[in-house]
Design an enzyme around this catalytic site. Structure first.
Site, PDB file in Angstrom:
ATOM      1  N   SER A  49     -62.633  68.049  48.468  1.00 23.96           N
ATOM      2  CA  SER A  49     -61.301  68.655  49.897  1.00 23.96           C
ATOM      3  C   SER A  49     -60.613  67.597  48.808  1.00 23.96           C
ATOM      4  O   SER A  49     -58.828  67.308  49.910  1.00 23.96           O
ATOM      5  CB  SER A  49     -61.729  67.885  51.081  1.00 23.96           C
ATOM      6  OG  SER A  49     -61.955  66.467  50.935  1.00 23.96           O
ATOM      7  N   THR A 149     -58.854  65.418  54.462  1.00 21.13           N
ATOM      8  CA  THR A 149     -57.925  64.990  53.854  1.00 21.13           C
ATOM      9  C   THR A 149     -57.970  63.911  53.542  1.00 21.13           C
ATOM     10  O   THR A 149     -58.563  62.913  54.515  1.00 21.13           O
ATOM     11  CB  THR A 149     -56.524  64.987  54.745  1.00 21.13           C
ATOM     12  OG1 THR A 149     -56.389  66.515  54.817  1.00 21.13           O
ATOM     13  CG2 THR A 149     -55.144  64.048  53.775  1.00 21.13           C
ATOM     14  N   THR A 167     -54.654  65.700  49.304  1.00 24.38           N
ATOM     15  CA  THR A 167     -55.729  66.689  49.815  1.00 24.38           C
ATOM     16  C   THR A 167     -55.846  68.092  48.733  1.00 24.38           C
ATOM     17  O   THR A 167     -53.997  68.240  48.460  1.00 24.38           O
ATOM     18  CB  THR A 167     -54.759  67.505  51.478  1.00 24.38           C
ATOM     19  OG1 THR A 167     -56.566  68.426  51.437  1.00 24.38           O
ATOM     20  CG2 THR A 167     -53.845  68.045  51.539  1.00 24.38           C
ATOM     21  N   ARG A 177     -49.856  78.749  50.332  1.00 25.19           N
ATOM     22  CA  ARG A 177     -50.440  77.759  51.905  1.00 25.19           C
ATOM     23  C   ARG A 177     -50.613  76.495  51.378  1.00 25.19           C
ATOM     24  O   ARG A 177     -50.251  75.973  50.609  1.00 25.19           O
ATOM     25  CB  ARG A 177     -51.416  78.236  52.640  1.00 25.19           C
ATOM     26  CG  ARG A 177     -52.429  77.598  53.247  1.00 25.19           C
ATOM     27  CD  ARG A 177     -52.973  76.267  53.930  1.00 25.19           C
ATOM     28  NE  ARG A 177     -53.142  75.793  54.580  1.00 25.19           N
ATOM     29  CZ  ARG A 177     -53.811  74.361  54.810  1.00 25.19           C
ATOM     30  NH1 ARG A 177     -53.799  74.258  54.276  1.00 25.19           N
ATOM     31  NH2 ARG A 177     -53.310  74.240  56.391  1.00 25.19           N
ATOM     32  N   THR A 200     -55.990  63.616  59.852  1.00 21.52           N
ATOM     33  CA  THR A 200     -56.879  64.826  58.807  1.00 21.52           C
ATOM     34  C   THR A 200     -57.376  65.718  59.613  1.00 21.52           C
ATOM     35  O   THR A 200     -57.645  65.853  60.838  1.00 21.52           O
ATOM     36  CB  THR A 200     -58.069  63.921  58.091  1.00 21.52           C
ATOM     37  OG1 THR A 200     -58.532  64.829  57.025  1.00 21.52           O
ATOM     38  CG2 THR A 200     -58.704  63.427  59.279  1.00 21.52           C
ATOM     39  N   GLY A 201     -57.842  67.318  58.999  1.00 24.63           N
ATOM     40  CA  GLY A 201     -57.530  68.341  59.412  1.00 24.63           C
ATOM     41  C   GLY A 201     -57.701  69.675  59.131  1.00 24.63           C
ATOM     42  O   GLY A 201     -56.749  69.746  58.058  1.00 24.63           O
TER      43      GLY A 201
HETATM   44  N1  GLY Z   1     -55.374  68.182  56.520  1.00 19.62           N
HETATM   45  C1  GLY Z   1     -54.899  69.031  55.306  1.00 19.62           C
HETATM   46  C2  GLY Z   1     -54.785  71.116  55.526  1.00 19.62           C
HETATM   47  O1  GLY Z   1     -55.409  71.119  56.020  1.00 19.62           O
HETATM   48  O2  GLY Z   1     -54.313  71.404  54.223  1.00 19.62           O
END
Ligand code: GLY
Length: 288
Positions: A49, A149, A167, A177, A200-201
């Site tokens: 990730s 992340t 990330t 995106r 993070t998330g």
């Molecule tokens: N938190 C990283 C993302 O949504 O890309």
């Protein structure tokens, strides 16, 4: 004041913290520690990730996001950058060598190359195989539930704060995106003399809530770090209810007081801590 100190998200934050600590202890510069620590994670192909080995977007391309902020609140970021293994370094180069904060896409890659960074293939065999599996299962129809992340915050022995996050974004995301990580105020925020926060998330939750900025503003108004995070998680939950994806934050105040908290218990969020008297993983508090 507890210093030096470094905190970072998830168990992969532990080796990243170790790399940061080697810089930070006893008298290193917080910003250098952030760069070294996050690069350790970006270089690890088993972390799917972040950085090299990150899972690709829906077209099969690996694109990365990162941001960095120093003790004076200067910041730099790259988004949707491809072929560059260490976006955290590219983000620092944006901060230090341009009048801008954020470069995106091919322009970000071109800039990194112009600064001497190397072009590399970021898609590992493992990530390519996972991508093929995903294509067969058409998992794109599923709603994203979580994302890991690396976010890292450090305070050095001279009292300088710094932060960074990096990330590969949501696995199999729509091409183009961008999540919260390269957006100052969403995935990362630092106010000199006050404190810092990172996330993070599922990045869309942090972007909608300006999450990291809101936490730092709460610190500025005198809240404890844990209360500053809880307040923002409550706001997210009030607006989004059970629709909210995984969201977790860590925060480090200018005096070395830190906290970590997650919206959902099921996220099982943990963060790594390194300080003069403790080097450990900490299970974060949760709201729901
Ligand atoms: N938190 C990283 C993302 O949504 O890309």
């Amino acid at each position: 004041m507890t210093a030096p100190i470094v905190i970072s998200t998830w168990p992969f934050g532990k080796p990243a913290n170790d790399a940061a600590w080697n810089v930070l202890n006893p008298t290193g510069f917080a910003l250098d520690a952030i760069e070294a620590g996050i690069m350790q994670c970006e270089n690890d192909p088993t972390v799917t990730s972040v950085g090299f080995g990150g899972l690709p977007d829906a077209s099969g391309e690996v694109t990365l996001d990162a941001s960095i902020v120093d003790h004076e609140g200067r910041c730099g970021a790259v988004a949707c950058i491809s072929k560059i293994k260490n976006p955290i370094r590219a983000a620092r180069l944006v901060m230090e060598h341009t009048p801008h904060v954020l470069l995106v896409g091919p322009g970000a890659t071109q800039f990194a190359l112009s600064q001497g960074m190397r072009e590399e293939n970021l898609l590992t065999e493992h990530a390519a195989a996972e991508y093929q599996k995903w294509k067969q299962q058409q998992a794109a129809k599923k709603k994203p539930q979580g994302h890991d992340t690396i976010g890292m915050l450090a305070l050095d022995s001279a009292g300088r704060l710094a932060g960074g996050c990096s990330t590969s974004g949501l696995a199999y995301k729509l091409p183009g995106r961008v999540g919260d990580s390269p957006l100052i105020g969403a995935g990362l925020c630092l106010e000199p003399g006050i404190g810092a926060a990172t996330a993070t998330g599922v990045g869309e939750e942090m972007i909608r809530s300006c999450g990291s900025h809101s936490i730092v503003e709460n610190l500025r108004r005198g809240m404890e770090p844990i209360d500053a995070i809880r307040d923002v998680l409550e706001r997210i939950h009030r607006r989004r209810g059970s629709e909210a994806g995984d969201v977790s934050f860590i925060s480090l105040r200018a005096d070395g007081v830190y906290a970590g908290m997650s919206l959902w218990t099921k996220t099982n969020f943990q963060f790594a801590l390194s300080s003069p008297d403790r080097s450990d993983m900490i299970k974060a508090a949760t709201l729901m």
